[in-house]
Design an enzyme around this catalytic site. Structure first.
Site, mmCIF file in Angstrom:
data_model
loop_
_atom_site.group_PDB
_atom_site.id
_atom_site.type_symbol
_atom_site.label_atom_id
_atom_site.label_comp_id
_atom_site.label_asym_id
_atom_site.label_seq_id
_atom_site.Cartn_x
_atom_site.Cartn_y
_atom_site.Cartn_z
ATOM 1 N N MET A 132 0.319 -1.178 -0.441
ATOM 2 C CA MET A 132 -0.352 -0.086 0.169
ATOM 3 C C MET A 132 0.290 1.377 0.026
ATOM 4 O O MET A 132 -0.109 2.469 0.009
ATOM 5 C CB MET A 132 -1.334 -0.225 1.068
ATOM 6 C CG MET A 132 -2.088 -1.358 1.262
ATOM 7 S SD MET A 132 -2.893 -0.826 -0.564
ATOM 8 C CE MET A 132 -4.210 0.987 0.193
ATOM 9 N N ASP A 140 -7.662 -5.301 7.897
ATOM 10 C CA ASP A 140 -6.131 -5.531 7.488
ATOM 11 C C ASP A 140 -5.014 -6.207 8.697
ATOM 12 O O ASP A 140 -4.221 -5.405 9.169
ATOM 13 C CB ASP A 140 -5.197 -4.691 5.999
ATOM 14 C CG ASP A 140 -4.172 -5.403 5.964
ATOM 15 O OD1 ASP A 140 -4.431 -7.177 6.059
ATOM 16 O OD2 ASP A 140 -2.998 -4.792 5.832
ATOM 17 N N VAL A 178 7.237 4.033 4.098
ATOM 18 C CA VAL A 178 6.341 4.968 5.625
ATOM 19 C C VAL A 178 8.490 5.336 5.842
ATOM 20 O O VAL A 178 9.576 4.473 5.454
ATOM 21 C CB VAL A 178 6.330 3.681 5.937
ATOM 22 C CG1 VAL A 178 5.936 4.015 7.963
ATOM 23 C CG2 VAL A 178 4.917 2.659 6.198
#
Length: 747
Positions: free
Chosen positions: A19, A136, A22
């Site tokens: 996704m 998730d 980071v």
């Protein structure tokens, strides 16, 4: 790697996933470290789907940003970067993902697993109450901070609701932790998160996943169709409560699982609390009910006496025939093997060599008398006299028949607590009986105390019942399909279980009771009952909407909340909308187990498409391509028909109404074709032409006899050597037309 996102200065990358990426960043406005995550939309996503995903993501971020919980990583900010797209700024915590503790060689202690998973369940309960579903939950998204604190990451950011699949049917994420309804693309709520958390508990305790396979398709099949693999809980001395917990947490149907995070956490705590010897299991959420203390034991239930030569502890009932002598010397109480007879006194020492031994014995007896209570508590677990062995208050002793021996002094109403009729008690060892007596079964008559002088009192034998309570209260309870007259149920034998059903209006719940529930009040949590309806249609393939939300295609099985009315709608092209209202009766949804919908065809007519004088494309509203001169059967309605030719720069639209059971032939004005000629000096230029029908790049001049439909055009010439642009407006007539000439203004 970006140097800055919004006002946040990027220091280094922390990780990347499906996704996004980071980064560790610095927020100069308040001088603190922060985690910044960029959002990645999967490759192959169309522009429309991408826009929809980002819009949903923004709504999810806004909703998740309202969450404030000690076990949820806080979202501080969201923004848009022209190069890297959407990003979010989150609380930065230093810890390790629980993914590092899912291998057999690095498992966490069971108590730590229970503690952190209860924390996660509490956090999920809070988020679900705010309308936020994670979707998730997996070890990689659970961060262990310190030794016993967990924080959930990516809350509400994993996937927008209903986005388990991409537009081409590709599964997003790993299916190992997905609930069956999430894999199938169905409605996902908080119970899906709890299923995923159940998988995490299983994996952290065993080092294995409950659904295993060599391929994604195998894992998906097992999640949907097969029960989880029997967990190997060899490091726990009594694993049955944990297995029962996991069986419910990983149930296929959402209504069979825990209905809230609070219920999940409470059941996990109780499972570890009822696992003796777990060692590091957390304490139960609520203390167990009060148990009978040693001073509250019925006088008819003898307590094993102290060692020879020691006085009986104060406050503890003595068996008949025992007591202190006038001089204070103690007599020995009969032990389990004494058969009620007093042991003979020791003979006096015949030799002075025994004097030191006697002195030691007297000293030991004195110490035992002083520390009698501590010694009793120390040895009582080995004699079957633990306080926790009595699941409820003691019952009064039955009245002895005439002529029977009196009970020990002090046995009366003040010395025994009352008990409900039918409750079982754990009787202590009988005087002269050689050990604890077995409890009497519910229908077994109780034995009367023996009569006659010298007969010792027999302990009362009563039934053991478990008290039941529903949350919310007021439910009726059923066992094996029969309604219980009172909220109590017999304790099952060790290794066995029985399922209790609770019903209150449209709410219901169930709970398996085992021998581990002894001494506790069992609480059955209620949730709205689920009513399954098998819906078919003729013809099949109709799209179902339940209360305005997508519910699949027929034939389909839909689970409905039995506490609410519902509206079912079926839609299929060419048919009228089928609608069924399901109402409540006596507070509960009334619906048949199977519904068959007969779809009614809409009235139809025939469209005869026109035949143009040159090649064109005909397209019906909705994207359906048609051929010139074709007869098409359509639902009686009004349509928009478009005729276009990119080469001739033709675009004509007409609205046509198709009547029921009739044929209509729309008329379209197809203009004649003219010819365009263009010259330019110098000729290193490019010619473009545009009109209401579109635009077209004609290339480099000179151009002779370019065919276009008659009308007005703007002809543009761009000279390559200077970049000079010149435009002329011309009107083309049918056939040949005068040449359009462009001369550069600069050499």
């Amino acid at each position: 790697m970006p140097k800055q996102l919004g006002r946040y200065v990027i220091e280094r990358e922390l990780g990347k996933g499906a996704m996004g990426r980071v980064f560790l960043a610095h927020d100069p406005a308040i001088d603190r470290k922060i985690a910044v995550k960029t959002i990645h939309v999967p490759e192959g996503t169309t522009a429309a789907d991408r826009s929809q995903v980002l819009a949903r993501f923004q709504r999810e971020v806004k909703a998740a940003g309202r969450l404030a919980h000690p076990h949820i990583i806080t979202i501080h900010d969201a923004g848009q970067d022209p190069v890297h797209g959407m990003f979010i700024a989150m609380e930065y915590v230093e810890g390790r993902a629980l993914e590092e503790y899912t291998r057999s060689e690095s498992l966490l202690p069971p108590r730590t697993v229970a503690t952190v998973c209860c924390q996660a369940a509490d956090a999920l309960s809070y988020a679900h109450s705010q309308g936020i579903v994670h979707r998730d939950i997996k070890p990689a998204n659970l961060i262990l901070v310190g030794e016993r604190t967990v924080k959930i990451a990516d809350f509400g950011l994993a996937k927008p609701e209903g986005a388990s699949m991409t537009h081409d049917g590709t599964l997003l994420g790993t299916p190992y932790y997905m609930s069956p309804e999430q894999i199938q693309g169905g409605h996902v709520d908080g119970r899906s998160d709890l299923f995923s958390l159940g998988v995490v508990v299983y994996e952290l305790l065993t080092g294995r996943r409950p659904f295993r396979g060599d391929s994604i398709s195998t894992v998906i099949y097992r999640v949907l169709q097969e029960p989880p693999v029997e967990p190997d809980l060899g490091r726990l001395p009594a694993a049955l409560p944990i297995k029962q917990f996991l069986a419910r947490a990983l149930a296929k149907k959402p209504e069979a699982r825990f209905q809230s995070g609070d219920e999940f956490a409470r059941a996990l705590r109780e499972a570890f609390a009822s696992t003796p010897g777990a060692g590091d299991a957390p304490a139960p959420e609520k203390p167990p009910p009060a148990v009978v203390t040693a001073t509250e034991r019925p006088a008819s239930t003898p307590v094993p006496g102290p060692a020879a030569g020691q006085p009986a502890p104060e406050g503890r009932p003595r068996p008949p025939g025992t007591g202190d002598t006038g001089s204070g010397a103690a007599r020995r109480a009969p032990g389990p093997a004494s058969s009620g007879r007093r042991l003979p006194r020791r003979r006096k020492a015949r030799s002075l060599s025994l004097t030191p031994l006697l002195v030691l014995l007297v000293a030991a007896a004195g110490a035992a008398f002083v520390y009698r209570d501590a010694l009793f508590d120390l040895v009582s677990p080995y004699l079957g006299l633990q306080e926790s062995a009595s699941p409820g208050p003691a019952a009064p002793s039955p009245e002895p028949p005439a002529g029977s021996a009196p009970t020990a002094s002090g046995a009366g109403d003040a010395g025994a607590a009352s008990a409900d009729e039918g409750e079982q008690k754990q009787p202590g060892p009988q005087a002269g009986g050689g050990g604890p007596s077995a409890p009497v079964q519910p229908d077994q008559p109780r034995s009367a105390p023996a009569s006659g002088e010298g007969a010792g009192p027999s302990p009362p034998q009563v039934d053991t019942l478990i008290s039941l309570r529903s949350e919310p209260p007021g439910a009726t309870f059923e066992l094996e399909g029969k309604t219980l007259p009172a909220p109590r149920v017999p304790l099952p034998a060790p290794g066995q279980g029985q399922v209790i059903q609770a019903r209150l209006g449209c709410q219901e719940g169930s709970r398996e009771i085992t021998a581990a529930d002894a001494g506790t009040e069992v609480v059955v949590s209620l949730a709205p009952a689920s009513l399954d309806v098998n819906l078919t249609s003729e013809p099949s393939g109709a799209t179902l909407q339940v209360d305005g939300r997508a519910g699949g295609r027929t034939p389909v099985r839909v689970s409905l909340d039995a506490c609410k009315p519902h509206t079912l709608e079926l839609r299929r092209e060419g048919f009228k909308v089928w609608r069924q209202e399901l109402e409540l009766a006596d507070g509960r949804l009334q619906a048949p187990a199977a519904l068959e919908a007969k779809l009614v065809p809409l009235p139809r007519g025939t469209l005869l498409t026109p035949t143009p004088p040159y090649p064109v494309e005909l397209e019906l509203e909705g994207g359906r391509k048609l051929k010139p001169g074709e007869k098409v059967e359509l639902v009686a309605a009004t349509y928009r028909l478009t005729a276009s030719s990119p080469r001739l720069l033709l675009r004509r639209q007409v609205r046509v109404t198709v009547p029921a059971d009739r044929t209509v032939a729309p008329e379209i004005d197809f203009p004649p074709v003219g010819k365009l000629t263009v010259r330019a000096q110098p000729s290193n230029a490019r010619i473009q032409v545009a009109s209401e029908g579109g635009s077209r790049d004609l290339g480099a001049p000179p151009l002779f006899g370019e065919e276009l439909v008659t009308g007005t055009y703007t002809v543009k010439c761009t000279f390559a050597h200077t970049g000079e642009v010149m435009e002329k407006v011309v009107t083309l007539a049918e056939g040949d037309n005068p040449a359009v000439v462009f001369v550069a203004g600069r050499p």
